[in-house]
Structure formats: structure tokens, C-alpha cells
Design an enzyme around this catalytic site. Structure first.
Site, PDB file in Angstrom:
ATOM      1  N   HIS A  52       0.726  -0.925   0.132  1.00 28.43           N
ATOM      2  CA  HIS A  52       0.089   0.047  -0.112  1.00 28.43           C
ATOM      3  C   HIS A  52       0.676   1.162   0.105  1.00 28.43           C
ATOM      4  CE1 HIS A  52      -4.090  -2.046   1.628  1.00 28.43           C
ATOM      5  NE2 HIS A  52      -3.396  -2.650   0.667  1.00 28.43           N
ATOM      6  N   GLU A  54       1.101   3.622   2.161  1.00 27.38           N
ATOM      7  CA  GLU A  54       1.815   4.035   3.253  1.00 27.38           C
ATOM      8  C   GLU A  54       3.178   3.348   3.203  1.00 27.38           C
ATOM      9  OE1 GLU A  54      -2.560   4.129   4.406  1.00 27.38           O
ATOM     10  OE2 GLU A  54      -1.161   3.087   2.977  1.00 27.38           O
ATOM     11  N   CYS A  90      -1.898  -1.236   7.533  1.00 29.03           N
ATOM     12  CA  CYS A  90      -0.955  -0.192   7.308  1.00 29.03           C
ATOM     13  C   CYS A  90      -1.038   0.460   8.753  1.00 29.03           C
ATOM     14  CB  CYS A  90      -1.490   0.852   6.245  1.00 29.03           C
ATOM     15  SG  CYS A  90      -1.241   0.390   4.654  1.00 29.03           S
ATOM     16  N   ARG A 190      -9.937   4.383 -21.171  1.00 35.41           N
ATOM     17  CA  ARG A 190     -10.195   2.756 -21.341  1.00 35.41           C
ATOM     18  C   ARG A 190      -9.058   1.855 -20.452  1.00 35.41           C
ATOM     19  NH1 ARG A 190     -11.106   1.487 -27.559  1.00 35.41           N
ATOM     20  NH2 ARG A 190     -13.179   2.295 -27.954  1.00 35.41           N
ATOM     21  N   ARG A 213      -5.001   0.929 -27.555  1.00 33.60           N
ATOM     22  CA  ARG A 213      -3.836   0.846 -28.465  1.00 33.60           C
ATOM     23  C   ARG A 213      -3.221   2.362 -28.732  1.00 33.60           C
ATOM     24  NH1 ARG A 213      -8.313   0.445 -31.151  1.00 33.60           N
ATOM     25  NH2 ARG A 213      -9.013   1.872 -32.941  1.00 33.60           N
ATOM     26  N   LEU A 297     -27.036   3.091 -23.286  1.00 29.49           N
ATOM     27  CA  LEU A 297     -26.784   4.244 -22.534  1.00 29.49           C
ATOM     28  C   LEU A 297     -28.023   4.693 -22.002  1.00 29.49           C
ATOM     29  CD1 LEU A 297     -24.166   5.966 -24.772  1.00 29.49           C
ATOM     30  CD2 LEU A 297     -23.687   5.090 -22.651  1.00 29.49           C
TER      31      LEU A 297
END
Length: 351
Positions: A52, A54, A90, A190, A213, A297
Site C-alpha cells: 500500500h 503508506e 497499514c 479505457r 492501442r 446508455l
């Protein structure tokens, strides 16, 4: 003092973003260790399952500065974890290193952590300050917060529309609306996502590769809705060997290519709710970028199962065409991208 804290937390944000595309479904996190207004160590969460932020920040402290750690302040963009996962907590390391002061932007909303990391540090006599640039910190951790609170991926809607509001030509033929450089930005999005999702018409009419790409890093998993398994096998998404998940009502075809995976499910009223839950639970997907088409959508907008929308507006126009999906509310921000424009919408979920 406040300005210093904000400056170092801002540095934490910058570091955290360097992990974009590599740490999901976990959140991006950055950490900075400061002694006497000098940064002596910094780090970020670089890869899912790895050390992580930290831990990396403390590991970056030079041998000559390690004696300064017990007198330093640790700045972190997100509350330090206090549970054993793929790595140790952590909070244990912070306590072990005798760091006297920790400044945090926002709490981790993971149920097992939320506030417990702060509580544990305070129990060990460590001064903890929270809420520095909290709104920005929550925005940085938004993908994770949605996932743990709603048990589904963070859903980003992406669409490109003409200057006069059309989504595509009436015949669904391919029509590039934005500039080439804007396309590179989309490929960056992406890379930062775990998966790209498109509907049947988009896959058929555009024959997209759905990779990144034009940018660096990994290409995400491709998800294609093909309810009746009507898409031809010669499409790029089927023939280039990259992992692709097909969502269908049909049974898996016999002798399908090894890179093609099938998920059979009911396309009924709860389709999106069911699909997103499966993608989170079984496929561990934290962020999904939905690139079309118009029906897909609009369906997600209507069901309210989206979190962010990125609308690219080009300079081209169409005399007639398919109207763009309608988003509720106003954009949170508008950015100029050369001749193009980007409007970003945030969907506030109501409990």
C-alpha cells in the site's frame, strides 16, 4: 498550518492517480512523509495486491533520514487500512514506526475499516487529523466507495455527440464526431477502467477493437451484450484473441474460442441490477466504461445505475440522426479539448 496540510494532501492525490488502471477494485491512494516541512518519503498504491501507499512511502525514506520518522507527519489521501487482506494492516506499520501524527483526507467507507483505522491510531497515542480536502479525497475514492456501498462496479457512461445534439446517423453507420487527440483521451479512460461494455448494434455497426492501442498500459476486459448470439464471428472483438465476455440469453456455443467467455442470464426488468452485481461479485470489476450504443446508455440512465457520464461534443453536425441520450441535471464541469468539448456529469445516488 492548514495550507501546508492541503499542499501535502494535494501531493498525495497526485501520487495516487499514478496507480490509475492498476489497483482496481481497490482505491487509488497516495502518501507523503514530512519532517520539518521537507518531504522525506512518498509513495502510492501501485498494483492490486501489492504494498500500500503508506508502506511504499516509508520504504522510500533514505537510510540517512530514517531516524527522522518518529518525528515526522504522515499525510495520506485515504484512511489507513486496519485489516488483514492481501497485505498486513497499514495501521500496524504506522504504530511500529512510531509516527506521531497522521493527516488524512477522507475515511475509507469499506465497512470493515470505516473509522476503525483512525480509532486504532488514536488508541496508540497518535494524533490524527481528518477531513483535509475531504471532497477531493472522496472523489478520488469514489469508485471504491460505490462498489463497497452498492456491491456493483462504478459505472461511467461515455458518449460522443455532434454540435447539434445527434448521437449517430439514422442508419447507425460509423461516423467519427471528435478529433484524433480526443480519441487518445478515450483510450486513456479505457486503460483506467476494468472493462468496456457495448451493445449489439455498436459491436455490429462499428466493429470496434475496444482496446487502448493509442495509450499505454493494459487493455480492459471487453463486455458485449448479444442477447440472441446474432453477432458474426468475423468481428474484431471475436477474432483478435483478446479476452471478451459475451452476455446472452442463449447457451454457450460449442467449440467457442478460448478467449471468449459467455454469461447466460435473463434480460428482464432487473437485468442491469443483476448483471452489475455479477460483474462485481464474480469478476471483481471495480470500474466499467460504457461506450454505447444509444439504447444501452439510455437504459442505464433510466434505471439510475450509473455514476458518472462523460459527454464529448464535437464540431461536426448531422442534418438528421439518432438523438443523444438525455442526462438529468447539469454538468459538474466543462472542459475544452481543442475544438472539442467535454462535459462531465455526476449522478448522486439517493438512498
Amino acid at each position: 498550518m492548514v495550507k501546508d496540510a492541503e499542499r501535502y494532501i494535494t501531493r498525495c492525490f497526485d501520487l495516487a492517480r499514478m496507480g490509475a488502471g492498476s489497483v482496481s477494485p481497490n482505491p487509488m491512494v497516495g502518501a507523503v512523509l514530512v519532517h520539518d516541512n521537507q518531504i522525506i518519503g512518498e509513495g502510492y498504491y501501485q498494483k492490486y495486491g501489492a504494498a500500500h501507499a503508506e508502506v511504499n512511502a516509508l520504504a522510500s525514506v533514505s537510510a540517512s533520514n530514517r531516524a527522522l520518522i518518529p518525528a515526522a507527519t504522515l499525510y495520506v489521501s485515504l484512511e489507513p487500512c486496519c485489516i488483514f487482506g492481501k497485505t498486513p494492516p497499514c495501521t500496524n506499520l504506522i504504530i511500529q514506526e512510531k509516527i506521531p501524527r497522521v493527516v488524512i483526507s477522507c475515511l475509507d467507507l469499506t465497512p470493515e475499516v470505516k473509522g476503525r483505522g483512525v480509532e486504532l491510531l488514536r488508541k496508540h497515542g497518535i494524533e490524527v487529523i481528518t477531513g483535509v480536502l475531504e471532497k477531493q479525497g472522496q472523489a478520488l475514492a469514489a469508485t471504491r466507495n460505490v462498489s463497497v456501498s452498492q456491491q456493483r462496479p462504478y459505472v461511467i457512461l461515455k458518449m460522443a455527440i455532434t454540435r447539434n445534439g445527434f448521437f449517430a446517423p439514422l442508419d447507425h453507420s460509423q461516423f467519427w464526431i471528435t478529433q484524433t487527440l480526443t480519441k487518445r483521451l478515450v483510450h486513456r479512460w479505457r486503460m483506467e477502467a476494468d472493462a468496456i461494455l457495448v451493445g449489439t448494434n455498436t459491436a455490429l455497426m462499428d466493429d470496434p477493437q475496444l482496446d487502448n492501442r493509442l495509450y499505454y498500459g493494459k487493455s480492459p476486459l471487453r463486455i458485449v451484450l448479444d442477447r440472441k448470439l446474432q453477432l458474426p464471428n468475423n468481428l474484431k472483438i471475436f477474432s483478435d484473441g483478446q479476452p471478451t465476455l459475451i452476455i446472452t440469453e442463449q447457451d454457450k456455443p460449442i467449440n467457442s474460442a478460448s478467449h471468449l467467455h459467455y454469461l447466460s442470464m435473463n434480460f428482464g426488468e432487473t437485468f442491469w441490477l443483476d448483471l452489475l452485481a455479477i460483474l462485481w461479485r464474480d469478476y471483481k470489476l471495480g470500474v466499467i466504461l460504457v461506450e454505447g450504443g444509444q439504447k444501452v446508455l439510455s437504459s442505464l440512465i433510466d434505471t439510475g445505475l450509473w455514476d458518472e457520464a462523460r459527454v464529448l461534443i464535437g464540431q461536426k453536425t448531422l442534418a438528421v440522426g439518432i438523438p443523444s441520450p438525455i442526462l438529468p441535471g447539469s454538468p459538474e464541469k466543462t472542459l475544452k479539448l481543442g475544438l472539442d468539448e467535454l462535459k462531465v456529469y455526476q449522478h448522486v445516488q439517493r438512498s
